[in-house]
Design a protein around this motif. Structure first.
Motif, PDB file in Angstrom:
ATOM      1  N   SER A   1     -10.705 -15.592  26.854  1.00 57.64           N
ATOM      2  CA  SER A   1     -11.296 -14.555  27.702  1.00 57.64           C
ATOM      3  C   SER A   1     -10.543 -14.502  29.030  1.00 57.64           C
ATOM      4  N   HIS A   2     -10.769 -13.474  29.758  1.00 56.86           N
ATOM      5  CA  HIS A   2     -10.181 -13.260  31.088  1.00 56.86           C
ATOM      6  C   HIS A   2      -8.654 -13.225  31.076  1.00 56.86           C
ATOM      7  N   GLN A   3      -8.072 -12.615  30.066  1.00 59.66           N
ATOM      8  CA  GLN A   3      -6.619 -12.449  30.045  1.00 59.66           C
ATOM      9  C   GLN A   3      -6.222 -11.356  31.037  1.00 59.66           C
ATOM     10  N   GLN A   4      -5.102 -11.554  31.695  1.00 58.33           N
ATOM     11  CA  GLN A   4      -4.636 -10.589  32.681  1.00 58.33           C
ATOM     12  C   GLN A   4      -3.160 -10.277  32.429  1.00 58.33           C
ATOM     13  N   PRO A   5      -2.862  -9.528  31.359  1.00 59.93           N
ATOM     14  CA  PRO A   5      -1.465  -9.265  31.003  1.00 59.93           C
ATOM     15  C   PRO A   5      -0.808  -8.170  31.831  1.00 59.93           C
ATOM     16  N   THR A   6      -1.516  -7.587  32.771  1.00 55.74           N
ATOM     17  CA  THR A   6      -0.900  -6.515  33.564  1.00 55.74           C
ATOM     18  C   THR A   6       0.280  -7.044  34.378  1.00 55.74           C
ATOM     19  N   GLY A   7       0.285  -8.321  34.687  1.00 57.12           N
ATOM     20  CA  GLY A   7       1.386  -8.931  35.424  1.00 57.12           C
ATOM     21  C   GLY A   7       2.699  -8.890  34.667  1.00 57.12           C
ATOM     22  N   ILE A   8       2.618  -8.814  33.345  1.00 57.88           N
ATOM     23  CA  ILE A   8       3.838  -8.708  32.529  1.00 57.88           C
ATOM     24  C   ILE A   8       3.944  -7.314  31.910  1.00 57.88           C
ATOM     25  N   LEU A   9       3.188  -6.390  32.492  1.00 53.93           N
ATOM     26  CA  LEU A   9       3.198  -4.985  32.076  1.00 53.93           C
ATOM     27  C   LEU A   9       2.798  -4.808  30.605  1.00 53.93           C
ATOM     28  N   ALA A  10       1.839  -5.600  30.174  1.00 55.51           N
ATOM     29  CA  ALA A  10       1.330  -5.492  28.811  1.00 55.51           C
ATOM     30  C   ALA A  10      -0.127  -5.051  28.860  1.00 55.51           C
TER      31      ALA A  10
ATOM     32  N   GLY B   1       4.335 -10.927  24.116  1.00 58.60           N
ATOM     33  CA  GLY B   1       5.709 -11.306  23.815  1.00 58.60           C
ATOM     34  C   GLY B   1       6.171 -10.707  22.505  1.00 58.60           C
ATOM     35  N   ASN B   2       5.216 -10.348  21.679  1.00 58.56           N
ATOM     36  CA  ASN B   2       5.508  -9.625  20.442  1.00 58.56           C
ATOM     37  C   ASN B   2       4.247  -8.841  20.071  1.00 58.56           C
ATOM     38  N   ALA B   3       4.333  -8.030  19.054  1.00 57.93           N
ATOM     39  CA  ALA B   3       3.204  -7.174  18.677  1.00 57.93           C
ATOM     40  C   ALA B   3       2.379  -7.756  17.535  1.00 57.93           C
ATOM     41  N   CYS B   4       2.650  -8.980  17.145  1.00 53.39           N
ATOM     42  CA  CYS B   4       1.969  -9.562  15.979  1.00 53.39           C
ATOM     43  C   CYS B   4       0.447  -9.577  16.134  1.00 53.39           C
ATOM     44  N   GLY B   5      -0.035  -9.989  17.259  1.00 47.34           N
ATOM     45  CA  GLY B   5      -1.481 -10.079  17.454  1.00 47.34           C
ATOM     46  C   GLY B   5      -2.158  -8.729  17.368  1.00 47.34           C
ATOM     47  N   ARG B   6      -1.583  -7.776  18.053  1.00 45.81           N
ATOM     48  CA  ARG B   6      -2.155  -6.427  18.046  1.00 45.81           C
ATOM     49  C   ARG B   6      -2.079  -5.819  16.638  1.00 45.81           C
ATOM     50  N   GLU B   7      -0.955  -5.991  15.980  1.00 51.98           N
ATOM     51  CA  GLU B   7      -0.805  -5.452  14.630  1.00 51.98           C
ATOM     52  C   GLU B   7      -1.759  -6.138  13.653  1.00 51.98           C
ATOM     53  N   GLY B   8      -1.929  -7.430  13.796  1.00 51.25           N
ATOM     54  CA  GLY B   8      -2.859  -8.144  12.932  1.00 51.25           C
ATOM     55  C   GLY B   8      -4.285  -7.692  13.137  1.00 51.25           C
ATOM     56  N   LEU B   9      -4.653  -7.496  14.383  1.00 51.50           N
ATOM     57  CA  LEU B   9      -6.005  -7.022  14.687  1.00 51.50           C
ATOM     58  C   LEU B   9      -6.214  -5.621  14.125  1.00 51.50           C
ATOM     59  N   ASP B  10      -5.247  -4.744  14.299  1.00 49.71           N
ATOM     60  CA  ASP B  10      -5.345  -3.394  13.732  1.00 49.71           C
ATOM     61  C   ASP B  10      -5.501  -3.445  12.216  1.00 49.71           C
TER      62      ASP B  10
ATOM     63  N   VAL C   1      -5.551 -14.058  -0.964  1.00 46.67           N
ATOM     64  CA  VAL C   1      -4.585 -13.202  -0.260  1.00 46.67           C
ATOM     65  C   VAL C   1      -4.592 -13.607   1.213  1.00 46.67           C
ATOM     66  N   LYS C   2      -3.391 -13.911   1.709  1.00 46.86           N
ATOM     67  CA  LYS C   2      -3.261 -14.343   3.103  1.00 46.86           C
ATOM     68  C   LYS C   2      -2.194 -13.502   3.787  1.00 46.86           C
ATOM     69  N   LEU C   3      -2.549 -12.953   4.933  1.00 49.26           N
ATOM     70  CA  LEU C   3      -1.609 -12.167   5.727  1.00 49.26           C
ATOM     71  C   LEU C   3      -1.413 -12.874   7.059  1.00 49.26           C
ATOM     72  N   MET C   4      -0.167 -13.120   7.412  1.00 51.97           N
ATOM     73  CA  MET C   4       0.136 -13.900   8.610  1.00 51.97           C
ATOM     74  C   MET C   4       0.623 -12.993   9.734  1.00 51.97           C
ATOM     75  N   PHE C   5       0.076 -13.198  10.893  1.00 50.64           N
ATOM     76  CA  PHE C   5       0.474 -12.440  12.082  1.00 50.64           C
ATOM     77  C   PHE C   5       0.765 -13.381  13.220  1.00 50.64           C
TER      78      PHE C   5
ATOM     79  N   ARG D   1      -1.189 -16.727  14.269  1.00 48.67           N
ATOM     80  CA  ARG D   1      -0.459 -17.922  14.706  1.00 48.67           C
ATOM     81  C   ARG D   1       0.371 -17.673  15.955  1.00 48.67           C
ATOM     82  N   GLN D   2       0.504 -16.437  16.364  1.00 48.29           N
ATOM     83  CA  GLN D   2       1.373 -16.084  17.491  1.00 48.29           C
ATOM     84  C   GLN D   2       0.547 -15.850  18.750  1.00 48.29           C
ATOM     85  N   PRO D   3       1.128 -16.084  19.921  1.00 47.82           N
ATOM     86  CA  PRO D   3       0.413 -15.787  21.166  1.00 47.82           C
ATOM     87  C   PRO D   3       0.220 -14.278  21.311  1.00 47.82           C
TER      88      PRO D   3
END
Length: 118
Positions: free
Chosen positions: A49-58, A14-23, A114-118, A9-11
């Protein structure tokens, strides 16, 4: 093993939710074949697709979602409502997903005890 739904549910930045959920999703796939990922609200940005997070040092972790196919995670559901609200066309996503109407989305989600939210 239980059926487990991973809800994004998170972008992606800005936080680690997406990465942690994927892991967590990829790691859990070693123990269960009954997994699904649900993308709703700002979580649909995870699949753009085509995300470019290097501009925010991510670091761009979105490409790792393509590993779902290698990990036999075949059930990837996206809320049609979230795509429309954010003016995102399914062709802009980095991989094929199942786009569901709001009713179908929540009906499918309710099938997972079972539902896990990220």
């Amino acid at each position: 093993m239980n059926q487990i739904a991973f809800i994004f549910r998170q972008p992606p930045y800005g936080n680690a939710c997406g990465r942690e959920g994927l892991d967590a999703l990829l790691a859990t796939s070693a123990y269960s074949e009954n997994l699904a990922a649900f993308f709703m609200d700002d979580g649909v940005y995870q699949l753009l697709s085509h995300q470019q997070p290097t501009g925010i040092l991510a670091k761009d972790h979105s490409a790792m979602f393509r590993l779902c196919a290698l990990y036999d995670i075949e059930h990837l559901y996206v809320s049609e409502k979230a795509l429309i609200e954010r003016n995102i066309d399914p062709t802009q996503l980095l991989m094929p997903v199942i786009v569901l109407t709001a009713d179908a989305f929540y009906h499918m989600l309710s099938a997972y005890p079972v539902k896990l939210m990220f």
